[in-house]
Design a protein around this motif. Structure first.
Motif, PDB file in Angstrom:
ATOM      1  N   ARG A 146       3.849 -10.152  -1.494  1.00 40.04           N
ATOM      2  CA  ARG A 146       4.520  -8.817  -1.274  1.00 40.04           C
ATOM      3  C   ARG A 146       3.709  -7.651  -1.570  1.00 40.04           C
ATOM      4  N   THR A 147       3.589  -6.816  -0.562  1.00 41.25           N
ATOM      5  CA  THR A 147       2.657  -5.834  -0.685  1.00 41.25           C
ATOM      6  C   THR A 147       3.369  -4.436  -0.371  1.00 41.25           C
ATOM      7  N   THR A 148       2.777  -3.648  -1.197  1.00 41.72           N
ATOM      8  CA  THR A 148       3.225  -2.067  -1.311  1.00 41.72           C
ATOM      9  C   THR A 148       2.194  -1.098  -1.229  1.00 41.72           C
ATOM     10  N   LEU A 149       1.697  -0.364  -0.071  1.00 41.33           N
ATOM     11  CA  LEU A 149       0.865   0.576   0.031  1.00 41.33           C
ATOM     12  C   LEU A 149       1.331   1.901  -0.087  1.00 41.33           C
ATOM     13  N   THR A 150       0.942   2.679  -0.820  1.00 37.53           N
ATOM     14  CA  THR A 150       1.344   3.959  -1.133  1.00 37.53           C
ATOM     15  C   THR A 150       0.168   4.876  -0.937  1.00 37.53           C
ATOM     16  N   LEU A 151       0.360   5.805   0.029  1.00 34.93           N
ATOM     17  CA  LEU A 151      -0.546   6.714   0.438  1.00 34.93           C
ATOM     18  C   LEU A 151      -0.101   8.123  -0.186  1.00 34.93           C
ATOM     19  N   TYR A 152      -0.964   8.747  -1.009  1.00 35.73           N
ATOM     20  CA  TYR A 152      -0.697  10.341  -1.447  1.00 35.73           C
ATOM     21  C   TYR A 152      -1.446  11.245  -0.502  1.00 35.73           C
ATOM     22  N   ARG A 153      -0.897  12.319  -0.402  1.00 33.48           N
ATOM     23  CA  ARG A 153      -1.402  13.470   0.436  1.00 33.48           C
ATOM     24  C   ARG A 153      -1.372  14.939  -0.745  1.00 33.48           C
ATOM     25  N   ASP A 154      -2.257  15.624  -0.387  1.00 33.36           N
ATOM     26  CA  ASP A 154      -2.279  16.922  -1.291  1.00 33.36           C
ATOM     27  C   ASP A 154      -1.350  17.859  -0.745  1.00 33.36           C
ATOM     28  N   GLN A 155      -1.444  19.015  -1.189  1.00 33.43           N
ATOM     29  CA  GLN A 155      -0.399  20.182  -0.778  1.00 33.43           C
ATOM     30  C   GLN A 155      -0.678  20.693   0.804  1.00 33.43           C
ATOM     31  N   PHE A 156      -1.891  20.252   1.256  1.00 40.08           N
ATOM     32  CA  PHE A 156      -2.512  20.685   2.406  1.00 40.08           C
ATOM     33  C   PHE A 156      -2.326  19.539   3.574  1.00 40.08           C
ATOM     34  N   ASP A 157      -1.451  18.449   3.012  1.00 39.82           N
ATOM     35  CA  ASP A 157      -1.442  17.292   3.974  1.00 39.82           C
ATOM     36  C   ASP A 157      -2.606  16.538   4.094  1.00 39.82           C
ATOM     37  N   ALA A 158      -3.639  16.623   3.243  1.00 41.45           N
ATOM     38  CA  ALA A 158      -5.052  15.855   3.486  1.00 41.45           C
ATOM     39  C   ALA A 158      -4.742  14.743   2.730  1.00 41.45           C
ATOM     40  N   PRO A 159      -5.411  13.523   2.957  1.00 39.85           N
ATOM     41  CA  PRO A 159      -5.381  12.320   2.388  1.00 39.85           C
ATOM     42  C   PRO A 159      -6.127  12.545   0.986  1.00 39.85           C
ATOM     43  N   THR A 160      -5.459  11.949  -0.319  1.00 47.39           N
ATOM     44  CA  THR A 160      -6.087  11.950  -1.573  1.00 47.39           C
ATOM     45  C   THR A 160      -6.212  10.601  -1.956  1.00 47.39           C
ATOM     46  N   ARG A 161      -5.212  10.020  -2.682  1.00 52.81           N
ATOM     47  CA  ARG A 161      -5.120   8.823  -3.358  1.00 52.81           C
ATOM     48  C   ARG A 161      -4.667   7.697  -2.840  1.00 52.81           C
ATOM     49  N   PHE A 162      -4.604   6.450  -3.082  1.00 49.27           N
ATOM     50  CA  PHE A 162      -3.708   5.199  -2.756  1.00 49.27           C
ATOM     51  C   PHE A 162      -3.539   4.370  -3.924  1.00 49.27           C
ATOM     52  N   GLN A 163      -2.492   3.759  -3.562  1.00 51.66           N
ATOM     53  CA  GLN A 163      -2.248   2.365  -4.671  1.00 51.66           C
ATOM     54  C   GLN A 163      -1.803   1.363  -3.969  1.00 51.66           C
ATOM     55  N   LEU A 164      -2.398   0.353  -4.161  1.00 49.60           N
ATOM     56  CA  LEU A 164      -2.028  -0.964  -3.348  1.00 49.60           C
ATOM     57  C   LEU A 164      -1.688  -2.033  -4.305  1.00 49.60           C
ATOM     58  N   ARG A 165      -0.337  -2.380  -4.123  1.00 54.15           N
ATOM     59  CA  ARG A 165       0.188  -3.331  -5.391  1.00 54.15           C
ATOM     60  C   ARG A 165       0.599  -4.661  -4.309  1.00 54.15           C
ATOM     61  N   GLU A 166      -0.205  -5.835  -4.658  1.00 52.52           N
ATOM     62  CA  GLU A 166       0.075  -7.079  -4.115  1.00 52.52           C
ATOM     63  C   GLU A 166       0.614  -8.287  -5.238  1.00 52.52           C
ATOM     64  N   GLU A 167       1.746  -8.814  -4.879  1.00 48.48           N
ATOM     65  CA  GLU A 167       2.318  -9.897  -5.739  1.00 48.48           C
ATOM     66  C   GLU A 167       2.330 -10.863  -5.129  1.00 48.48           C
ATOM     67  N   TYR A 168       1.637 -12.030  -5.347  1.00 49.80           N
ATOM     68  CA  TYR A 168       1.312 -13.204  -5.090  1.00 49.80           C
ATOM     69  C   TYR A 168       2.460 -14.095  -5.465  1.00 49.80           C
ATOM     70  N   LEU A 169       3.276 -14.631  -4.539  1.00 49.57           N
ATOM     71  CA  LEU A 169       4.310 -15.224  -4.881  1.00 49.57           C
ATOM     72  C   LEU A 169       4.260 -16.933  -4.947  1.00 49.57           C
ATOM     73  N   GLN A 170       4.677 -17.623  -5.740  1.00 47.93           N
ATOM     74  CA  GLN A 170       4.643 -18.961  -5.953  1.00 47.93           C
ATOM     75  C   GLN A 170       6.200 -19.486  -6.037  1.00 47.93           C
ATOM     76  N   GLY A 171       6.406 -19.816  -4.814  1.00 49.19           N
ATOM     77  CA  GLY A 171       8.028 -19.884  -4.464  1.00 49.19           C
ATOM     78  C   GLY A 171       8.577 -18.715  -4.588  1.00 49.19           C
ATOM     79  N   SER A 172       9.620 -18.383  -5.374  1.00 49.94           N
ATOM     80  CA  SER A 172      10.380 -17.264  -5.600  1.00 49.94           C
ATOM     81  C   SER A 172       9.935 -16.372  -6.357  1.00 49.94           C
ATOM     82  N   LYS A 173       8.871 -17.002  -7.309  1.00 45.55           N
ATOM     83  CA  LYS A 173       8.505 -16.215  -8.632  1.00 45.55           C
ATOM     84  C   LYS A 173       7.044 -15.714  -8.216  1.00 45.55           C
ATOM     85  N   VAL A 174       6.675 -14.478  -8.911  1.00 45.84           N
ATOM     86  CA  VAL A 174       5.407 -13.785  -8.827  1.00 45.84           C
ATOM     87  C   VAL A 174       4.499 -14.577  -9.539  1.00 45.84           C
TER      88      VAL A 174
END
Length: 148
Positions: A53-81
């Motif tokens: 289960r992957t969530t990629l968050t891309l942040y931009r500054d006030q001038f719409d330029a790329p700044t930081r990101f956060q990538l969260r990955e949850e490796y599932l074993q059956g229905s549990k993380v």
């Protein structure tokens, strides 16, 4: 005690006056009202687990330029993380022509070759994860993250 309180109040008043004068001399910053974070998420395939289960968050500054990101990955074993990883860093945006269409290419960790990952924005609301060589992954499995 009254002298100390008076001195403290005077100092605060002087500093406040200096700050407001300094702010008046600075040029106003133009803020892009569309600057924000963009979140893509989905379930990616996993060789030795039920899915990532992957969530990629891309942040931009006030001038719409790329700044930081956060990538969260949850490796599932059956229905549990079973394991959760969170990666943060810089990202960049380029343009790429794919199938005669111009698309946005997002690269996370562009300065670190071993940790670089690329995503091709192939739809208004989706990005496709690319392989280590920056090519589309040829598979029947889903490597697409949808915009939330």
């Amino acid at each position: 005690m009254k002298k100390i309180m008076f001195a403290g109040i005077t100092t605060v008043a002087l500093l406040a006056g200096c700050q407001s004068q300094q702010a008046a001399n600075e040029e106003p910053v133009v803020i892009n009202p569309t600057a924000q974070k963009v979140v893509y998420s989905g379930m990616l395939p996993c060789a030795d687990c039920s899915g990532i289960r992957t969530t990629l968050t891309l942040y931009r500054d006030q001038f719409d330029a790329p700044t930081r990101f956060q990538l969260r990955e949850e490796y599932l074993q059956g229905s549990k993380v079973g394991l959760t990883t969170v990666e943060r860093g810089d990202w960049s945006q380029d343009t790429r022509v794919q199938d005669e269409r111009q698309m946005e290419l997002y690269t996370i960790n562009p300065e670190t070759p071993d940790a670089t990952r690329q995503y091709l924005r192939d739809a208004v609301n989706a990005v496709e994860q690319l392989d280590k060589n920056g090519e589309l992954i040829k598979s029947n499995l889903n490597y697409r993250l949808l915009r939330k």
